[in-house]
Structure formats: C-alpha cells, structure tokens
Design an enzyme around this catalytic site. Structure first.
Site, mmCIF file in Angstrom:
data_model
loop_
_atom_site.group_PDB
_atom_site.id
_atom_site.type_symbol
_atom_site.label_atom_id
_atom_site.label_comp_id
_atom_site.label_asym_id
_atom_site.label_seq_id
_atom_site.Cartn_x
_atom_site.Cartn_y
_atom_site.Cartn_z
ATOM 1 N N LYS A 1 48.656 49.186 108.129
ATOM 2 C CA LYS A 1 48.429 47.472 107.632
ATOM 3 C C LYS A 1 48.146 47.420 106.022
ATOM 4 O O LYS A 1 47.886 48.368 105.558
ATOM 5 C CB LYS A 1 47.555 46.995 108.624
ATOM 6 C CG LYS A 1 47.644 46.951 110.032
ATOM 7 C CD LYS A 1 48.846 46.270 110.416
ATOM 8 C CE LYS A 1 49.578 46.747 111.642
ATOM 9 N NZ LYS A 1 49.184 46.238 112.991
HETATM 10 C C1 LIG Z 1 49.262 46.238 114.536
HETATM 11 C C2 LIG Z 1 49.429 45.299 115.282
HETATM 12 C C3 LIG Z 1 48.726 44.881 116.480
HETATM 13 C C4 LIG Z 1 47.914 46.038 116.938
HETATM 14 O O1 LIG Z 1 46.722 46.527 116.160
HETATM 15 P P1 LIG Z 1 46.204 47.773 116.727
HETATM 16 O O2 LIG Z 1 44.733 47.832 115.626
HETATM 17 O O3 LIG Z 1 46.987 48.940 116.388
HETATM 18 O O4 LIG Z 1 45.503 47.706 117.860
HETATM 19 C C5 LIG Z 1 48.859 43.450 116.950
HETATM 20 N N1 LIG Z 1 49.666 42.609 116.666
HETATM 21 C C6 LIG Z 1 50.380 43.004 115.435
HETATM 22 C C7 LIG Z 1 51.252 41.579 115.221
HETATM 23 C C8 LIG Z 1 50.281 43.945 114.882
HETATM 24 O O5 LIG Z 1 51.214 44.186 113.805
#
Ligand SMILES: *Cc1c(COP(=O)(O)O)cnc(C)c1O
Length: 376
Positions: free
Chosen positions: A183
């Site tokens: 991210k």
């Molecule tokens: C990465 C992501 C998630 C999940 O996040 P985690 O921290 O891995 O649980 C949820 N929604 C979207 C749109 C994402 O890109």
C-alpha cells in the site's frame, strides 16, 4: 525476474532506525508509538479520531460493529474491489448487495446503482475509492442522508487523496485504511480507522481490545489499575514496532505521492496515442494517491487481455488485475447480480507498474512494450 516490478517498497534508513529505537525502548506492543501514529494520521486527514488496528480487514469489521450493522440487514457495496471490503459485511451476518461501477472511465461504485438497490432492509453503503480516486461523494452522501444509511469508506487506496478539498476517508461515517506491504503506507500488516464521531470512536476502541475498559499501557504507566469487559470484543491491536515504521512512512508520504502524480502524467502522455485503451479517471484534477495505475482495453476480451499480460511479462514488465470481481467467486455465487460494467472491467483491465522510484524512460519502455505486444 522482472526488470520492472508492479510495486517497490520505499523503505530506507528511517524505517530501520525507527524499529531499532522501538526495540531498544522495550515497549513493543500497543503503546506510545501507536498513539503517536494515530495522532499524526488524524492530523494528516483532518479528522478528530484515528484508531490503529492490525489490518484494514479488522478496521472494516470494527466499522460494521460500531455502526450496529446486524444480521439480515443489507449493505450496498462494489464487486470490483478486494474481498475484505465485502467479507466484513458477512462477519456481522449482514447481506452484501453488489452495485455496478460507473463504467470504463470511472471504476468506482455508481451512485445511481446504489439508489436503485435501496430497500427497507438497507442499513449502510460501503464504498471503495479505486486507485485513490474518489467516488461521487456528494451524490452518495445525499442518498445516504435521504435514506438514513451509514457510509463506510474503504480508503485503502487513497491516503491523502482529496475530494472537493476533503481527504478521502473523512467524508463518510467511518474511513478504513490499510498499511499492508504494497500500500502507499507500508508497515507489513497494519490498518487505521478514522471518524469524526466520538461514539463510533469509543466503540471501535473498546472492540479493538476485547471490549476491555483499559489498555495494558495505561496500567503499566500507572493510569489505571482495574478493568472491566463491557462488550464482546476482539484483539485487533497494532503493535509499536509496526507503528514506528508507520510514523517514518507518514513522514515520506506526501513526497512519495507527488512523484506518483508525475508518473501518472508520463503514462497519460505516452498512452494518449493508443486509441485502444481507456485511462480511467483521466480527467481527475484533484490530489490523488495513485496507489495503482489501471488501464482498460477497448473492444477486448479476457483472453486478449491475458495474452497481452503474458507478453508484457516476457518483456520484464510485471502487471496485475484489480480486481477479479467478487461476485464471481465461489463463496459469493449466491450474492451474484447482473453487473455488466464490472464484468467488462474485470475481464479487460491491466494494472501497470506504479511506485515513486519509476523513471520516465521506464514508463516509455512500458508504454512502447504495450504497443508492440498489442500488435503481436
Ligand atoms: C488491501 C485492501 C484491503 C485489505 O487490507 P488488509 O490491511 O490487508 O486487511 C481492503 N480493501 C482494499 C480496497 C484493499 O486494497
């Protein structure tokens, strides 16, 4: 291996030093670093409250709990997203109702579709700001107000992205963020919930740690002696090791995003010549995180798209698909609906490399390779 990966971490000495400092402090679970990260994050988003959690999946689950979404109630959501956006609805026994996206130029949930799916059982809307570009928030918030619905923003793609000058995640009742490795902000695993509503914040904080009235850091520092369990909570706490990485990452975020904005401009410059690709959100003129760079092929099929990806891979370019639509997964068959725009994009989208260190000649190489592979 790939010459150009899809994503690259922007870790350096800052993150290393932050971790070592936390380790040496000997307080490694939730404590002062988590509080510092929460404070910084809330200031950055211009919201009253931020609550650090283990990941965004936990954030979304707690958001559903805090808003009192219950068994049998309906929650309108996109299908073109990561599974966690929708799984959380089912954690609380509610029913996901998939709404289509706007189209090939806008991969976010359609406000018109949302409106058409509202029933007497609808309780909330969960939306996802695709690639960090905002959903039609004016319209969606207006619909939510008229029908008395809660709004959860899955803002995983959009830290610091703006909509009419407001930060994404701060517009609905609750905003949820992820700090997973790939991210914009990476801590390995991690997440954050933001809200301006004190009641929601208190509930989230309680549910994050077993429904317990005090935290061990408060007890260790002499601020509390006893605790009560007042609700059925979870252990969704972040730890101070990750939080210290998060703080270092926040310090770099704006610069990192500015570089991504420039990379996006280069992509648009080179891709403008190709009349067989849509560039979603091409006309966006607000600050955006550019978590990923999606393109959608015109007059294409899943087979053509997959072949193009294989050929790009042969040229050393890693690509991805965002996303395999959720309504097509085995575990979601019974919730499936007719979603023509989502179906087209899930079959014809390609995600091209995006990270701050990419150089202009690499973007040129990617776009030329795309052109050559398309002709093959
Ligand atoms: C990465 C992501 C998630 C999940 O996040 P985690 O921290 O891995 O649980 C949820 N929604 C979207 C749109 C994402 O890109």
């Amino acid at each position: 291996m790939y010459n150009i990966p899809l994503f690259d971490l922007n870790f350096g000495k800052e993150e290393e030093c932050a971790v070592v400092e936390t380790l040496k402090s000997k307080w490694i679970s939730m404590g002062p670093k988590c509080m510092e990260l929460e404070k910084k994050f809330a200031e950055m988003l211009n919201v009253r409250y931020a609550c650090a959690v283990t990941n965004c999946t936990a954030a979304l689950h707690l958001a559903c709990c805090a808003l009192g979404i219950r068994e049998g109630e309906e929650v309108i959501c996109p299908s073109l997203t990561f599974a966690a956006t929708v799984n959380c609805i089912r954690y609380v026994g509610a029913v996901p109702v998939f709404a289509d996206i706007c189209g090939n130029d806008n991969l976010c949930i359609s406000a018109k579709e949302i409106e058409s799916l509202i029933t007497e059982h609808t309780k909330a809307i969960i939306l996802m700001h695709y690639a960090g570009f905002a959903c039609d928030m004016d319209k969606i918030m207006e619909i939510a107000k008229i029908h008395n619905l809660h709004v959860i923003e899955d803002a995983c793609h959009g830290p610091l992205s703006e909509y009419n000058g407001c930060k994404l995640g701060s517009i609905g009742d609750v905003g949820c963020f992820s700090f997973f490795s790939n991210k914009n902000i990476s801590t390995g695993e991690g997440g954050m919930i933001v809200t301006n509503n004190e009641e929601i914040y208190n509930k989230v904080k309680l549910m994050r740690s077993h429904g317990m009235t005090t935290m061990s850091y408060q007890r260790a520092s002499g601020h509390a002696v006893n605790y009560d369990i007042v609700d059925l909570g979870y252990n969704y706490r972040m730890d101070d090791i990750r939080a210290s990485i998060g703080i270092a990452q926040l310090n770099k975020l704006r610069d990192d995003l500015k570089k991504r904005m420039r990379i996006r401009e280069w992509y648009i410059e080179y891709l403008a010549k190709l009349d067989y690709v849509y560039i979603p959100f091409k006309d966006n003129d607000e600050f955006a995180s550019n978590y990923i760079f999606p393109i959608v092929l015109k007059d294409s099929t899943a087979e053509k798209r997959d072949l193009l990806r294989i050929n790009l891979q042969k040229k050393g370019i890693q690509t991805s698909i965002h996303y395999p639509a959720i309504h097509r997964f085995s575990a979601y068959k019974s919730f499936s609906r007719n979603l023509p725009n989502t179906e087209y994009v899930t079959d014809n989208e390609i995600t091209l490399p995006m990270y701050a260190k990419l150089e202009k000649d690499q973007i040129k190489y990617i776009c030329e390779s795309l052109m050559n592979c398309y002709r093959e």
